[in-house]
Design a protein around this motif. Structure first.
Motif, PDB file in Angstrom:
ATOM      1  N   ARG A  43      45.289  -8.874 -95.722  1.00 28.48           N
ATOM      2  CA  ARG A  43      46.171  -7.711 -95.893  1.00 28.48           C
ATOM      3  C   ARG A  43      47.571  -7.965 -95.310  1.00 28.48           C
ATOM      4  NH1 ARG A  43      44.139  -3.941 -92.504  1.00 28.48           N
ATOM      5  NH2 ARG A  43      45.398  -2.302 -93.478  1.00 28.48           N
ATOM      6  N   TRP A  44      47.815  -9.159 -94.806  1.00 28.51           N
ATOM      7  CA  TRP A  44      49.104  -9.535 -94.243  1.00 28.51           C
ATOM      8  C   TRP A  44      49.514  -8.583 -93.120  1.00 28.51           C
ATOM      9  CZ3 TRP A  44      51.937 -13.871 -95.694  1.00 28.51           C
ATOM     10  CH2 TRP A  44      51.419 -14.566 -96.784  1.00 28.51           C
ATOM     11  N   ARG A  45      48.557  -8.247 -92.260  1.00 28.95           N
ATOM     12  CA  ARG A  45      48.841  -7.323 -91.160  1.00 28.95           C
ATOM     13  C   ARG A  45      48.972  -8.102 -89.851  1.00 28.95           C
ATOM     14  NH1 ARG A  45      50.124  -2.158 -93.122  1.00 28.95           N
ATOM     15  NH2 ARG A  45      48.923  -1.839 -95.039  1.00 28.95           N
ATOM     16  N   PRO A  52      50.288  -6.743 -98.262  1.00 27.96           N
ATOM     17  CA  PRO A  52      50.904  -5.837 -97.288  1.00 27.96           C
ATOM     18  C   PRO A  52      50.947  -4.385 -97.757  1.00 27.96           C
ATOM     19  CG  PRO A  52      52.568  -7.187 -98.383  1.00 27.96           C
ATOM     20  CD  PRO A  52      51.250  -7.726 -98.799  1.00 27.96           C
TER      21      PRO A  52
END
Length: 529
Positions: free
Chosen positions: A208-210, A301
């Protein structure tokens, strides 16, 4: 994805939680008392818990009086506490597994209720409780269900903290709870208690590109809480036994994971096949799991809250399958941490198909068939008890006196000390000097390894065949257990009283005064006095 309704207020929410907890515990424990302990696993782990109770040493797990470090102590503490309260009954010996199944179920219910709503939480819980793996694993006395519950609760607590952080809400209490639960997981079965949650959360956040969330989950107070929960027992054991850490982590963790020579070698597709097979027919209601649209908003994201939760469950299943498919040795119980997130996916993905009353009934019947299968397995095991020596142990309990030694010949019968309520370890007779003892992953290797941590006790309890007859002559009355085919190897058994035979295992009462060989020994004349 809807949020739960809170119209009833905090008191109503607590009543719901307590009622759900009571329902979960009652369902999981409903048949946990029916069948005897199954050997080797249930007899071994319930027996170790009983030894903690009888010895009063709640730090060092022992198998037949010898330090047993295959696994950490949380299972023994929980089941031992239940045995202290309720006596030596099967359901008490399975208490730790019941706690693990209940913990995982309630964690999934509470997480789903918060992020998906009450209706989704109830649907998910129903699907989970009717999964054969959860129901049977929850009443099987080994460590797999306990660590599965800890892993599930850890993942969901940390995911809850992550999602709250992303929404700008307070998250530290959930974060610290996750670290504490990871510590319990390490006390339940070792390193996987935090390795699998770390793998799951790490992959979930990376997909999730967190990156900010990933850093937010790294907490020095959390690490302190984790160490405070998990570390003291390991430190205490290393202080008592110099080779403990090497044996526990190198031999029982890394070697078992990375090399061969252990039992139950299975192909790499074993766990996916087990999960798919035992999820039928519920799985056929979930074609949306293969639909790209179902996973919209799950990656990248700009992932949505709904997609984030779906992805979490997918990654939780995949992490378990990936991790445990690597080693050659595979047991069904290892896949239990994947059951709760898979149940969530089964409940969520099938919801679109079960839209009409007819389809809802068909779906409910499909889900219920899993519970019926689990009940059928328990019923079959209750009727066919050839895996247990409960009857022999009960006979020994009724006739054995406290000062009469018990011998087991060329086998350790794990469940007999539990059912006989033995207050002292038995003496196990075998050819302990041969290198073959350490070459196979079986009961001999377990006991021989344990004996290396207490050589003085091992010399008393692990006898070679030539030492058996002098030992029998030294006591007025002794008890001997062995499989029937071994009787010709020990001719003096023909002069002993065969008290009972169960599943081709015989219990003999041996009176030294009646043994011809004892009359020829220096102590023979006094043995029967």
């Amino acid at each position: 994805m809807s949020r739960p309704e809170h119209g009833a207020g905090p008191s109503g929410a607590w009543r719901d939680v307590l009622a759900t907890l009571a329902l979960v515990a009652a369902w999981l424990a409903a048949t946990a008392w029916l069948r005897p302990l199954m050997v080797p696993d249930e007899g071994r782990y319930a027996g170790v818990a009983w030894e903690m109770v009888r010895s009063g040493d709640w730090l060092t797990p022992t198998l037949n009086g010898l330090p047993f470090f295959h696994k950490p102590p949380l299972f023994y503490w929980l089941s031992g506490a239940a045995l202290s309260l309720f006596g030596l009954v099967e359901i008490a010996g399975r208490a730790a597994s019941l706690c693990g199944a209940t913990l995982g179920s309630m964690a999934l219910y509470l997480f789903t209720r918060h992020w998906c709503g009450q209706a989704a939480a109830r649907r998910t819980l129903w699907v989970l409780l009717l999964q054969p793996l959860l129901f049977i694993g929850g009443q099987f006395a080994n460590l797999d269900m306990l660590v599965a519950g800890c892993i599930t609760a850890t993942v969901l607590a940390l995911a809850h903290a992550a999602l709250r952080f992303e929404q700008g809400q307070p998250h530290r209490r959930a974060l610290w709870l996750g670290y504490a639960l990871a510590g319990l997981g390490v006390l339940a079965k070792g390193l996987i208690g935090f390795v699998i949650p770390a793998l799951t959360l790490g992959l979930w956040l990376l997909l999730r590109w967190r990156w900010r969330t990933l850093w937010a989950l790294l907490s020095l107070p959390g690490v302190a809480i984790f160490l405070l929960v998990a570390a003291p027992w390991y430190v205490a054991m290393q202080m008592r036994f110099d080779d403990f850490l090497h044996y526990f982590f190198v031999v029982q963790h890394f070697q078992r994971f990375s090399v061969g020579g252990f039992n139950n070698v299975m192909p790499v597709w074993f766990y996916p096949a087990v999960l798919a097979l035992l999820s039928l027919p519920s799985l056929v209601w979930c074609p949306h799991l293969l639909d790209r649209g179902y996973w919209a908003g799950a990656f990248g994201p700009r992932a949505t809250q709904q997609g984030a939760v779906r992805l979490l469950m997918l990654v939780a299943v995949g992490s378990v399958l990936l991790f445990f498919s690597i080693p050659k040795s595979k047991l069904v119980g290892y896949v239990l941490p994947a059951v709760a997130p898979l149940a969530w996916l089964l409940a969520d993905a099938s919801q679109r198909l079960a839209t009409t009353p007819g389809r809802r009934r068909a779906w409910a019947g499909s889900v219920a068939s899993g519970g019926l299968l689990a009940l059928a397995v328990v019923g079959w095991l209750t009727l066919h008890q050839d895996y247990s020596l409960r009857g022999l142990g009960q006979t020994l309990r009724a006739q054995h006196q406290a000062d009469e030694p018990v011998y087991m010949l060329e086998e350790y019968f794990y469940d007999v000390p539990f059912y006989a309520h033995l207050r002292a370890p038995v003496r196990v007779v075998d050819d302990w000097g041969t290198p073959a003892v350490k070459q196979r992953d079986n009961w001999r290797k377990e006991i021989a390894d344990a004996g290396e941590f207490d050589t003085a006790a091992a010399q008393r309890l692990l006898l070679r065949p030539e030492a058996l007859l002098p030992a029998l002559c030294a006591a007025p009355v002794s008890w001997v257990m062995a499989e029937q085919y071994l009787a010709p190897r020990y001719p003096f058994l023909a002069q002993a009283e065969a008290v009972r035979t169960v599943h081709e295992v015989t219990l003999w009462r041996v009176r030294a005064a009646q043994l011809t060989a004892c009359a020829e020994t220096p102590n023979g004349g006094s043995a029967g006095k």
